[in-house]
Structures are given as C-alpha cells and as structure tokens.
Design a protein around this motif. Structure first.
Motif, mmCIF file in Angstrom:
data_model
loop_
_atom_site.group_PDB
_atom_site.id
_atom_site.type_symbol
_atom_site.label_atom_id
_atom_site.label_comp_id
_atom_site.label_asym_id
_atom_site.label_seq_id
_atom_site.Cartn_x
_atom_site.Cartn_y
_atom_site.Cartn_z
ATOM 1 N N GLY A 98 34.259 31.555 52.642
ATOM 2 C CA GLY A 98 33.034 31.823 51.894
ATOM 3 C C GLY A 98 32.277 33.061 52.330
ATOM 4 O O GLY A 98 31.085 33.187 52.049
ATOM 5 N N LYS A 99 32.966 33.996 52.979
ATOM 6 C CA LYS A 99 32.309 35.219 53.438
ATOM 7 C C LYS A 99 32.522 36.336 52.410
ATOM 8 O O LYS A 99 33.614 36.479 51.844
ATOM 9 C CB LYS A 99 32.865 35.670 54.788
ATOM 10 N N HIS A 100 31.508 37.144 52.189
ATOM 11 C CA HIS A 100 31.662 38.349 51.385
ATOM 12 C C HIS A 100 32.469 39.361 52.192
ATOM 13 O O HIS A 100 32.404 39.377 53.430
ATOM 14 C CB HIS A 100 30.302 38.908 50.994
ATOM 15 N N ILE A 101 33.221 40.240 51.491
ATOM 16 C CA ILE A 101 34.246 41.035 52.177
ATOM 17 C C ILE A 101 34.138 42.507 51.809
ATOM 18 O O ILE A 101 34.064 42.860 50.630
ATOM 19 C CB ILE A 101 35.653 40.515 51.812
ATOM 20 N N ILE A 102 34.167 43.355 52.833
ATOM 21 C CA ILE A 102 34.286 44.807 52.676
ATOM 22 C C ILE A 102 35.590 45.225 53.343
ATOM 23 O O ILE A 102 35.782 44.972 54.535
ATOM 24 C CB ILE A 102 33.103 45.547 53.319
ATOM 25 N N VAL A 103 36.484 45.856 52.583
ATOM 26 C CA VAL A 103 37.804 46.223 53.095
ATOM 27 C C VAL A 103 37.908 47.737 53.192
ATOM 28 O O VAL A 103 37.639 48.455 52.224
ATOM 29 C CB VAL A 103 38.934 45.689 52.190
ATOM 30 N N GLU A 104 38.303 48.228 54.365
ATOM 31 C CA GLU A 104 38.572 49.657 54.510
ATOM 32 C C GLU A 104 39.690 50.075 53.547
ATOM 33 O O GLU A 104 40.539 49.268 53.154
ATOM 34 C CB GLU A 104 39.006 49.982 55.951
ATOM 35 N N LYS A 105 39.658 51.359 53.184
ATOM 36 C CA LYS A 105 40.730 51.893 52.323
ATOM 37 C C LYS A 105 42.070 51.830 53.062
ATOM 38 O O LYS A 105 42.095 51.895 54.302
ATOM 39 C CB LYS A 105 40.420 53.323 51.909
ATOM 40 N N PRO A 106 43.173 51.673 52.353
ATOM 41 C CA PRO A 106 43.246 51.202 50.974
ATOM 42 C C PRO A 106 42.952 49.704 50.928
ATOM 43 O O PRO A 106 43.041 49.023 51.965
ATOM 44 C CB PRO A 106 44.697 51.489 50.594
ATOM 45 N N LEU A 107 42.651 49.191 49.736
ATOM 46 C CA LEU A 107 42.415 47.753 49.623
ATOM 47 C C LEU A 107 43.594 46.988 50.204
ATOM 48 O O LEU A 107 43.424 46.041 50.964
ATOM 49 C CB LEU A 107 42.196 47.388 48.160
ATOM 50 N N THR A 130 41.590 46.456 59.954
ATOM 51 C CA THR A 130 42.931 46.363 60.530
ATOM 52 C C THR A 130 43.818 47.440 59.912
ATOM 53 O O THR A 130 43.426 48.090 58.940
ATOM 54 C CB THR A 130 43.519 44.980 60.235
ATOM 55 N N PRO A 131 45.039 47.664 60.430
ATOM 56 C CA PRO A 131 45.959 48.575 59.754
ATOM 57 C C PRO A 131 46.109 48.213 58.270
ATOM 58 O O PRO A 131 45.986 47.039 57.889
ATOM 59 C CB PRO A 131 47.262 48.386 60.524
ATOM 60 N N SER A 132 46.369 49.207 57.442
ATOM 61 C CA SER A 132 46.304 49.056 55.988
ATOM 62 C C SER A 132 47.137 47.897 55.461
ATOM 63 O O SER A 132 46.707 47.171 54.560
ATOM 64 C CB SER A 132 46.748 50.358 55.312
ATOM 65 N N GLY A 133 48.339 47.722 55.998
ATOM 66 C CA GLY A 133 49.218 46.669 55.525
ATOM 67 C C GLY A 133 48.931 45.321 56.139
ATOM 68 O O GLY A 133 49.694 44.368 55.936
ATOM 69 N N ALA A 134 47.811 45.207 56.851
ATOM 70 C CA ALA A 134 47.399 43.931 57.447
ATOM 71 C C ALA A 134 46.011 43.526 56.973
ATOM 72 O O ALA A 134 45.276 42.845 57.674
ATOM 73 C CB ALA A 134 47.438 44.032 58.976
ATOM 74 N N PRO A 187 38.868 45.808 41.785
ATOM 75 C CA PRO A 187 39.624 46.609 40.810
ATOM 76 C C PRO A 187 39.450 48.111 40.997
ATOM 77 O O PRO A 187 40.390 48.884 40.800
ATOM 78 C CB PRO A 187 39.048 46.137 39.468
ATOM 79 N N GLU A 188 38.243 48.548 41.389
ATOM 80 C CA GLU A 188 38.041 49.969 41.659
ATOM 81 C C GLU A 188 38.876 50.407 42.862
ATOM 82 O O GLU A 188 39.449 51.496 42.869
ATOM 83 C CB GLU A 188 36.557 50.242 41.913
ATOM 84 N N GLY A 189 38.933 49.565 43.888
ATOM 85 C CA GLY A 189 39.742 49.885 45.058
ATOM 86 C C GLY A 189 41.223 49.899 44.756
ATOM 87 O O GLY A 189 41.985 50.679 45.343
ATOM 88 N N ARG A 190 41.660 49.062 43.837
ATOM 89 C CA ARG A 190 43.076 48.969 43.453
ATOM 90 C C ARG A 190 43.561 50.235 42.756
ATOM 91 O O ARG A 190 44.737 50.601 42.842
ATOM 92 C CB ARG A 190 43.250 47.764 42.539
ATOM 93 N N ARG A 191 42.679 50.916 42.034
ATOM 94 C CA ARG A 191 43.092 52.015 41.162
ATOM 95 C C ARG A 191 43.781 53.147 41.922
ATOM 96 O O ARG A 191 44.814 53.661 41.488
ATOM 97 C CB ARG A 191 41.880 52.551 40.394
ATOM 98 N N SER A 192 43.216 53.551 43.057
ATOM 99 C CA SER A 192 43.818 54.655 43.812
ATOM 100 C C SER A 192 45.156 54.242 44.415
ATOM 101 O O SER A 192 46.064 55.075 44.566
ATOM 102 C CB SER A 192 42.869 55.135 44.912
ATOM 103 N N ALA A 214 50.494 60.871 54.177
ATOM 104 C CA ALA A 214 49.337 61.723 53.917
ATOM 105 C C ALA A 214 48.546 61.265 52.693
ATOM 106 O O ALA A 214 47.323 61.433 52.637
ATOM 107 C CB ALA A 214 49.783 63.167 53.738
ATOM 108 N N LEU A 215 49.218 60.667 51.723
ATOM 109 C CA LEU A 215 48.524 60.180 50.531
ATOM 110 C C LEU A 215 47.798 58.864 50.788
ATOM 111 O O LEU A 215 46.587 58.756 50.608
ATOM 112 C CB LEU A 215 49.518 59.997 49.385
ATOM 113 N N MET A 216 48.534 57.854 51.218
ATOM 114 C CA MET A 216 47.959 56.513 51.336
ATOM 115 C C MET A 216 46.963 56.405 52.482
ATOM 116 O O MET A 216 45.985 55.650 52.402
ATOM 117 C CB MET A 216 49.065 55.474 51.509
#
Length: 364
Positions: free
Chosen positions: A88-97, A72-76, A323-328, A177-179
């Motif tokens: 109970g589902k495992h989750i993969i989130v597109e950048k940014p977290l 979804t869009p980043s802020g959603a 936590p790795e996704g949070r860093r950027s 351009a950054l986010m």
C-alpha cells in the motif's frame, strides 16, 4: 500540514540524490532505507538519520512510510515495486521504469490494482527551460514542428563499467548509452515533440571492454505529427559534452544544453523572447553527468517528489506516471530492434522485441 514519510530502496549512488531531494521537500521526511547489503543501508542511515533495513518486508510494514523511492539497478525495479504496491505504499521509480515492456506493465498494473500512485523519475521535465519549451510548443510558437533532435555525447571510463558487476549487462542495465544515460533526454524529446511512430537505427560497442551493451547509438525518427528527428547517444566520446535537445519548426527554433536555453530564434518575435533567453542561459552549475555520473543536481528530483505529494493530496496522477515512464523504454527497445534488424520499426511495439544480440559474446 501533513508530513509524508519516505523510504529509499537501493542505497547506491542515486540514493544520495533521493535523500537530498526528500530533505528539500518541506512536507517530506526520510524515515527508512533498505539495501540487501546492510552496510550500504547503514551508511545512508547514518548520514541522514533514518532507520536502516536489510529486510524489505519488514521495512514495508512500517506504518510511518507513505512513499518509497526505488533506486536499485534498472533490471531490479520490478520485485521491490510489486512488494511496495502490495504493502500500500506510493512508489517513485528511478529511470527507466523497468527494462522491458512486460515488466513496466506489471508495475503499472500492480499499482493500479493496489490503488497507489506511481511516478517515474524523469526530473528534466521539471527544469524551467524544459517547461518554457513545452509552453512554446503547445502555444504553436514553433509553427509546424519539422525536426526534433537529442544528443547525449558523454564519456564513461572503463573503470566506471568495471566498478559494478551489473553495469553494462542486459539483465540489470537493460542496455547501454541509450537505456542508462540518454533515456532522460529521450523522454524529454518525445514529451516535447509527441509520440514516435517509426525508427531506423545503428548501435554498437566501439570502445569499452567486458560489457554486453552499446556504448554508441544513432537513430532516426518519424514522429506522429510528421516531423523527423535524430537521437545520438554515446559513453565513448571524450571528454563528454552537455546533453542537448534541439527543436525546429516552420516559425522558429530553440536549443537546450543541459538546463540552459542557448538558442531561441523565432520569426515572430515578442518582447518576452529576449527576457527568456537572458533568464535561461548560464544556469549550468555542473557537467550534468557528461563525464561524472555524480555531477548532477537534485533540484529536479525534489520537484518530482513534491509532485508525488501533490498527487496524493489531490487524488490525481503524478505528472510523470507509469505510462509516461513506459514510453521512453518502448522507444529505446524499438531502437535496439531497428539496429538489429536493419529495418524500419513501427511503434507502438506489439510486445517486447526478441533481441538476438543479447546473446552475443561480450567484448574481451
């Protein structure tokens, strides 16, 4: 071999890459997709043979689904991530977290509480060139790291921003351009160079109309190891150039353009050096998104999705976890804060910065 059921949340452009990546994983199958606008879900379902939903709770109740990807869009990202964790589902989130530290932390905590795996999509880390540089850094081949630079000089037309009401907004894009565009390269830079501890920056919207966010940004960095660096990001540079990461040290330097290692210069040469340079050049098959957001490959996504399956089967962390996704996200928010304040900003941030320019009038 167990086959893991995947579902896609958000059926915009990125969902096509997720679907292709899932298809390339031998022990993964796309079971379902969801979008609040059902025709979007139905289009993806028709193309892939999965089941379309416009009710998220109903889809998450499907026992065939083991993993969901969120595009979804980043802020959603927050709400579907919380719902998926609860189910109970495992989750993969597109950048940014997510677009704030608080929202990132809510996702991380929800997954921890639910006992599900969480991964963030930074597929550039899985490219052979990136892994080669990481191995060289970790082995000390660069000597003392002295500089680490990231350049994302891309082009996006006004039509690109006008194509979706969420594009170029603080609420759903979380930045410009950054986010949105450069965050992959920001992640790669800090993965290679180590944590950022101090930032100075300038950001502005120099070309595009009717957007709230920056289309041009320059930041200078100090890393925890003492090295200095630069991040340059833009969507206002025609015709758009391949993203570039440069690493420099007391014993050598190397440069990646997109997926190519184009410079590999070391004081202490080894027989492997010429082979590495030859193997890692001329690998780019597209513009890498420099001018066309759809001009990217999905092979990095496939490796990241396969890593999620590995993490599930071994009960270990995905290589790019929450936590790795949070860093950027924290680095980019630090850049925005430094630009607004005109002062050096120390990391880690204590909390989400209050950014007054979020209230500034949109360029007419």
């Amino acid at each position: 071999m167990k086959t893991y059921g995947f579902a896609i949340i958000g059926c915009g452009m990125i969902s096509n890459f997720h679907a292709k990546a899932i298809a390339d994983c031998p022990n993964a199958k796309l079971v379902a997709c969801f979008d609040v606008y059902k025709p979007s879900a139905e289009r993806l379902a028709q193309a892939t043979g999965c089941k379309a939903y416009d009710n998220l709770e109903e889809m998450l109740a499907n026992p065939e689904i083991d993993v969901v990807t969120i595009g979804t869009p980043s802020g959603a990202h927050l709400d579907p991530a919380l719902a998926a964790a609860k189910a109970g589902k495992h989750i993969i989130v597109e950048k940014p977290l997510e677009i704030t530290l608080d929202r990132c932390d809510q996702i991380i905590e929800a997954c921890k509480t639910a006992g599900v795996k969480l991964a963030t999509v930074f597929h550039s880390r899985f490219h052979d060139s990136s892994l080669t540089l990481k191995e060289a850094v970790d082995s000390g081949k660069f000597g003392r790291l002295t500089m680490g630079d990231a350049y994302v000089k891309w082009f996006r037309s006004q039509q690109y921003y006008d194509s979706g009401a969420w594009r170029g907004t603080w609420a759903l894009d979380g930045g410009g351009a950054l986010m949105n565009q450069a965050i992959h390269t920001v992640d790669l830079l800090t993965w290679l160079m180590g944590p950022v501890v101090e930032i100075r920056a300038m950001c502005d919207c120099l070309d595009h109309e009717r957007i709230e966010v920056e289309d041009t940004a320059v930041a200078t960095l100090r890393f925890a190891n003492g090295a200095l660096g630069v991040i340059e990001a833009s969507t206002a540079i025609y015709p758009g150039y391949l993203k570039r990461v440069e690493l420099h040290g007391s014993k050598g330097s190397a440069t990646i353009e997109e997926e190519d290692i184009v410079r590999w210069d070391f004081a202490e040469e080894t027989p492997d050096d010429a082979q590495i340079l030859e193997k890692m050049k001329n690998r780019v098959s597209s513009g890498g998104g420099a001018a066309d957001p759809a001009a990217i490959g999905h092979h990095g996504h496939a490796k990241l999705f396969a890593d999620m399956i590995r993490a599930i089967e071994t009960d270990s962390e995905p290589k790019i976890n929450g936590p790795e996704g949070r860093r950027s996200v924290e680095i980019i928010l630090g850049i925005y804060k430094a630009s607004e304040s005109g002062e050096a900003i120390k990391l880690p941030l204590d909390s989400d910065p209050v950014l007054g320019y979020r209230e500034h009038k949109v360029r007419p």
